[in-house]
Write an enzyme that holds these catalytic residues in place. Structure first.
Site, PDB file in Angstrom:
ATOM      1  N   ASP A  99     -29.431 -29.145 -95.115  1.00  0.00           N
ATOM      2  CA  ASP A  99     -29.673 -27.798 -95.784  1.00  0.00           C
ATOM      3  C   ASP A  99     -28.943 -26.717 -94.936  1.00  0.00           C
ATOM      4  O   ASP A  99     -29.431 -26.472 -93.949  1.00  0.00           O
ATOM      5  CB  ASP A  99     -31.184 -27.307 -95.827  1.00  0.00           C
ATOM      6  CG  ASP A  99     -31.313 -26.088 -96.526  1.00  0.00           C
ATOM      7  OD1 ASP A  99     -30.609 -25.234 -96.450  1.00  0.00           O
ATOM      8  OD2 ASP A  99     -32.533 -25.707 -96.631  1.00  0.00           O
ATOM      9  N   ASP A 314     -23.927 -20.469-102.263  1.00  0.00           N
ATOM     10  CA  ASP A 314     -25.073 -21.506-102.102  1.00  0.00           C
ATOM     11  C   ASP A 314     -24.850 -22.956-102.708  1.00  0.00           C
ATOM     12  O   ASP A 314     -25.254 -22.981-104.016  1.00  0.00           O
ATOM     13  CB  ASP A 314     -26.517 -20.716-102.464  1.00  0.00           C
ATOM     14  CG  ASP A 314     -27.563 -21.938-102.219  1.00  0.00           C
ATOM     15  OD1 ASP A 314     -27.532 -22.987-101.500  1.00  0.00           O
ATOM     16  OD2 ASP A 314     -28.831 -21.841-102.832  1.00  0.00           O
TER      17      ASP A 314
END
Length: 486
Positions: A99, A314
């Protein structure tokens, strides 16, 4: 937990790349990853799975986190990509998600309360056992990692207490544990498409208790590795010790391949735009939106709020979310290119239609324009999701109806970023991108030798990853250097 301070911070976005991680003291490192949906193809994944993934993710992304300190950390769940990391002596493999917006690396630990016991990814879940590793050790609250790394003074900390963390999300999910250090097996890149193993010593979280959605088998993995901007991330840990530059890049192919690299990319060349300062997410300034050569005149109210002028990048999000005014204008313009289409709504949120022609020929290119003359083209093959034979649904979504608060945001996810090399330069606070064949290779400079090594999406064996879904090779080059820039 005996910790004396609570800290509230915003959650970072996640470019959730779940990686086969191997770190090093010097040189370059190779990752391989699996994609959660690529086994079926993104186009074949149920629309509900894509939307629910984003919904779960953004419930955490847009929330606040409460940390109780001697130590702190943050992370997100809901992964698109995952792989293995190898930790300890003797070495044990763990499947984790990577992440780029989260701040810590953590894995589930022995006797964890509420941790998952099975996974829909057809992988065996493991729990790290500190006592079983001869090279593992606890991080205490008065040690440098727990004080300097978190940029917090020693507060209510007695010698011998663990460096602990609690992370709570807006959707009710929660994890807590303490930090440890141990050896990781590293795949050092030693030449063009070549690598060899070496060890790296990394601080990471040992999760002892979880609640909420983390135990769900649909998203269950052994942990998360964070590539956020905070001092606790792997990138920051390595940079603070003078081993890497705070620069990384990824290239995700709509066909399923991919590259992930830490270090200066020398080929292809990438133009850049400034990151919006003092943001927890990777934000860039949006100047305009274009459909088939026609520019949108953004509403003054939207601009006054700054909501139409800021976009979050993202890759952990599957779709793309736009303020309602931009969304409706864009959707109308796309559909207007084929006035004979009969559209219908699926699951109360997806605009769908049947079409038998070549979608790249039949529908317009969408262009996003940013500061510093940067543009980001999105092709019909990326934003139109094929759900059945000759049936497509539009991947653009209205952010006002997606977020619980009705917040108007621009959030550009996987459908926008596919088939592009995306570069994040935290040293100089900018980012950039260029269209690229992500199934090919890039060149990254080794700061020690000065050589540029080729890193390919499929240059290493897939033996590290055994999940039933198709493999995406993520090659993480950690480029060593001895003096940081900036």
């Amino acid at each position: 937990m005996d910790c004396g301070r609570k800290v509230m911070i915003s959650v970072l976005p996640v470019i959730l790349l779940l990686v086969n991680v191997m770190f090093m003291v010097k040189g370059n490192v190779v990752f391989e990853v699996h994609h959660k949906y690529r086994g079926r193809g993104r186009e074949k994944a149920p629309l509900s799975a894509l939307w629910e993934h984003d919904s779960q993710r953004h419930g955490r992304m847009l929330a606040s986190i409460e940390f109780q300190l001697c130590g702190a950390g943050s992370f997100h769940n809901a992964a698109l990509y995952y792989t293995k990391i190898t930790i300890g002596t003797p070495p044990v493999d763990y499947h984790v998600q990577v992440d780029t917006g989260s701040d810590i690396l953590w894995v589930n630990c022995q006797n964890c309360e509420g941790c998952p016991t099975k996974s829909d990814f057809n992988i065996p879940l493991k729990q790290y056992d500190l006592r079983a590793s001869s090279t593992g050790e606890r991080v205490f609250c008065d040690q440098d990692f727990c004080t300097a790394e978190f940029d917090r003074p020693k507060f209510n900390c007695d010698h011998g207490l663990n460096c602990e963390y609690i992370v709570a999300y807006g959707d009710g999910s929660r994890t807590e544990g303490y930090f440890v250090r141990d050896f990781f097996k590293l795949a050092q890149v030693t030449g063009n498409l070549q690598s060899s193993l070496m060890d790296g010593y990394i601080a990471f979280g040992c999760s002892g208790k979880q609640s909420g959605g983390f135990a769900s088998s649909s998203v269950a993995l052994d942990g998360i590795i964070g590539f956020g901007q905070a001092n606790t991330s792997i990138l920051s840990q390595l940079a603070s010790s003078g081993k890497v530059k705070r620069i990384f890049s990824h290239c995700l192919s709509h066909k399923g391949g991919g590259i992930f690299a830490i270090g200066e990319v020398v080929q292809p060349k990438v133009n850049r735009t400034k990151l919006v300062p003092n943001q927890m997410h990777y934000n860039v300034v949006l100047k305009g939106v274009e459909v088939g050569g026609q520019l949108l005149n953004l509403h003054s109210d939207l601009l006054a709020l700054g909501l139409g002028r800021r976009a979050i990048i993202d890759s952990g999000t599957t779709l793309a979310y736009l303020p309602s005014e931009i969304y409706q204008w864009l959707l109308d313009k796309v559909i207007a290119h084929r006035p004979d289409l009969k559209t219908y709504v699926v699951q109360q949120r997806f605009t769908c239609f049947r079409y038998s022609g070549n979608i790249d020929d039949g529908f317009p290119i969408i262009g996003f324009h940013f500061e510093d003359s940067m543009s980001l083209p999105v092709y019909p093959r990326n934003y139109l999701l094929q759900v059945h034979d000759k049936e497509y649904c539009v991947g653009w979504q209205n952010s006002k109806t997606h977020t619980k608060s009705g917040m108007e945001i621009t959030l550009l996810g996987d459908i926008v970023l596919s088939d592009k090399l995306i570069l994040y330069d935290l040293e100089n606070q900018n980012m950039g991108w260029t269209e690229y064949d992500c199934s090919s290779s890039i060149q990254v400079r080794d700061e020690v030798s000065g050589n540029a090594y080729s890193v390919g999406a499929h240059s290493t064996s897939s033996a590290f990853c055994t999940s039933a879904v198709s493999v995406v090779s993520f090659l993480l080059l950690i480029v060593a250097h001895f003096s940081l820039i900036g």
